[in-house]
Design a protein around this motif. Structure first.
Motif, short mmCIF file in Angstrom:
data_model
loop_
_atom_site.label_atom_id
_atom_site.label_comp_id
_atom_site.label_asym_id
_atom_site.label_seq_id
_atom_site.Cartn_x
_atom_site.Cartn_y
_atom_site.Cartn_z
N LEU A 18 34.49 22.20 -23.18
CA LEU A 18 35.00 22.86 -24.39
C LEU A 18 34.68 22.14 -25.68
O LEU A 18 34.79 22.74 -26.78
CB LEU A 18 36.52 23.02 -24.26
N SER A 19 34.34 20.86 -25.61
CA SER A 19 34.01 20.14 -26.84
C SER A 19 32.60 20.52 -27.30
O SER A 19 31.77 20.95 -26.47
CB SER A 19 34.13 18.63 -26.58
N PRO A 20 32.32 20.40 -28.63
CA PRO A 20 33.22 19.85 -29.67
C PRO A 20 34.05 20.93 -30.36
O PRO A 20 34.88 20.64 -31.21
CB PRO A 20 32.27 19.18 -30.62
N GLU A 21 33.78 22.20 -30.01
CA GLU A 21 34.46 23.27 -30.72
C GLU A 21 35.96 23.28 -30.44
O GLU A 21 36.78 23.54 -31.34
CB GLU A 21 33.87 24.63 -30.33
N ILE A 22 36.31 23.03 -29.20
CA ILE A 22 37.72 23.12 -28.82
C ILE A 22 38.15 21.76 -28.27
O ILE A 22 37.48 21.17 -27.43
CB ILE A 22 37.95 24.20 -27.76
N ARG A 23 39.28 21.34 -28.76
CA ARG A 23 39.85 20.08 -28.28
C ARG A 23 41.16 20.39 -27.54
O ARG A 23 42.08 20.96 -28.13
CB ARG A 23 40.12 19.14 -29.45
N VAL A 24 41.21 20.07 -26.30
CA VAL A 24 42.36 20.41 -25.45
C VAL A 24 43.34 19.25 -25.47
O VAL A 24 42.97 18.09 -25.23
CB VAL A 24 41.92 20.71 -24.01
N GLY A 25 44.60 19.54 -25.73
CA GLY A 25 45.62 18.52 -25.73
C GLY A 25 46.47 18.49 -24.48
O GLY A 25 46.83 17.42 -23.99
N ARG A 26 46.79 19.67 -23.93
CA ARG A 26 47.63 19.72 -22.74
C ARG A 26 47.34 20.99 -21.96
O ARG A 26 47.05 22.03 -22.56
CB ARG A 26 49.11 19.66 -23.13
N VAL A 27 47.46 20.92 -20.67
CA VAL A 27 47.24 22.08 -19.81
C VAL A 27 48.52 22.31 -19.02
O VAL A 27 49.02 21.38 -18.36
CB VAL A 27 46.05 21.87 -18.86
#
Length: 370
Positions: A18-27
């Protein structure tokens, strides 16, 4: 793929995709329908102070039969997988003891002994053991660390050594008491293992004890690896080089290897079989070799001298003395017989002289009438 652990952190693979467009913090995931139970936390196991019951050792690859050969060293270690215990694991973590079928300890004079520390059977059966106890049963008791035990029965079978006329016999005189050696399985084991080290063999399979006799302790053995079809002079010479120096004295290493436990007084070699007739080599530590002979018995040179010279002379002298005694007795009896006859004659003569007077016929006719 989505979550790296139970803290709901995204996995490295998800962040990379998903990077660099989306940064995931928690699932976060939530089960629905049949999977709703996934949302419930796992119940903790109740704690209890009650100890778990101890399991007994069980045989997995038990020892059923052990084969031994007369005169050869038997060393048999119990296999690691012979027994198993849930708490202790393999048999190496448990204690083993050997008992008779009557559940009694093995006598110290028995040819077969058991080393509990190394879990080994060992011993050197003799011809007498073969005749009286060629097949004997024992009980192997295995005990785990908590004291639970199990028993396995086994049989030890003694086989007779093959009948072969070997080319040479070795003899070694040990300066130790006979009784302490002949009834000690550990001393006989040490003796054979030290011979293995002395000759540089890989194991003890080539050494076979033939006899153990008195004087102090005389051990006779043979090397079963030597050929019997020809006389192996070179091989016998190689074996002798481990015992005797070129100057005919005993090799110092003999007593170094045998040690203080088995002090050596004399070594001998007797050719037999196809090598019979060659001179025997006998050496003592002080370098004074006994007279060459075909026997390796301790003190045999003195015995040969006594048998050859002294004993015949004693027998002849005894025969001469016995003949003289018999002749003297006969002579005395003959003289006593003559004396008895003469005495009887004198008595007969005196009896005749003292009898009634004899009157002849002529004297009766001349007598005048009254």
């Amino acid at each position: 793929v989505l979550v790296s652990d139970n803290d709901e952190r995204p996995s490295p693979m998800l962040q990379t995709v998903l990077s660099p467009e989306i940064r995931v913090g928690r699932v976060i995931f939530k089960g629905e329908g049949l999977c709703e139970s996934m949302n419930e936390p796992e119940p903790e196991e109740p704690h209890t102070d009650e100890p778990k019951p101890n399991s007994f050792p069980v045989p997995r690859n038990p020892v059923d039969e052990i084969a031994a050969v007369v005169g050869q060293l038997l060393v048999f270690r119990v296999p690691e997988d012979a027994f198993f215990d849930i708490e202790d694991g393999s048999g190496r973590n448990m204690r083993m003891t050997l008992l008779t079928m009557n559940r009694e300890p093995i006598p110290s004079t028995n040819w077969l002994q058991f080393d509990s520390k190394n879990q080994e059977f060992y011993g050197v059966p003799s011809q007498e053991d073969f005749r009286h106890n060629r097949r004997r049963e024992y009980q192997l008791v295995v005990t785990d660390k908590d004291g639970a035990s199990t028993t396995d029965s086994l049989v030890v079978v003694i086989g007779e050594a093959p009948e072969r006329r070997h080319p040479v016999e070795f003899t070694m005189t040990l300066e130790i008491p006979f009784e302490s050696f002949v009834h000690s399985a550990i001393l006989k084991r040490n003796f054979i293992e030290k011979l293995r080290d002395l000759f540089g063999d890989r194991d003890t399979s080539a050494i076979s004890i033939l006899d153990i006799s008195r004087g102090s302790t005389v051990v006779k053995w043979r090397n079963v690896s030597l050929p019997v079809e020809i006389c192996p002079d070179e091989e016998i010479g190689r074996l002798m080089s481990h015992l005797v120096k070129s100057d005919k004295t005993m090799v110092d290493r003999v007593n170094e290897v045998m040690g203080r436990e088995l002090p050596v007084g004399q070594v001998s070699v007797l050719p037999t079989g196809i090598c019979e007739g060659q001179m025997t080599r006998t050496r003592t530590p002080d370098g004074a070799p006994p007279a060459k002979k075909d026997k390796t018995t301790i003190g045999s040179s003195q015995d040969d001298y006594l048998i050859t010279f002294i004993l015949p002379a004693v027998i002849i002298a005894a025969m001469i003395l016995l003949a003289a005694i018999v002749a003297f007795i006969l002579y005395r009896r003959r003289r006593s017989g003559k004396m008895s006859v003469s005495e009887h004659d004198d008595e007969r003569q005196s009896f005749r002289s003292k009898g009634i007077p004899v009157i002849f016929q002529d004297e009766l006719e001349e007598k005048p009438d009254p």
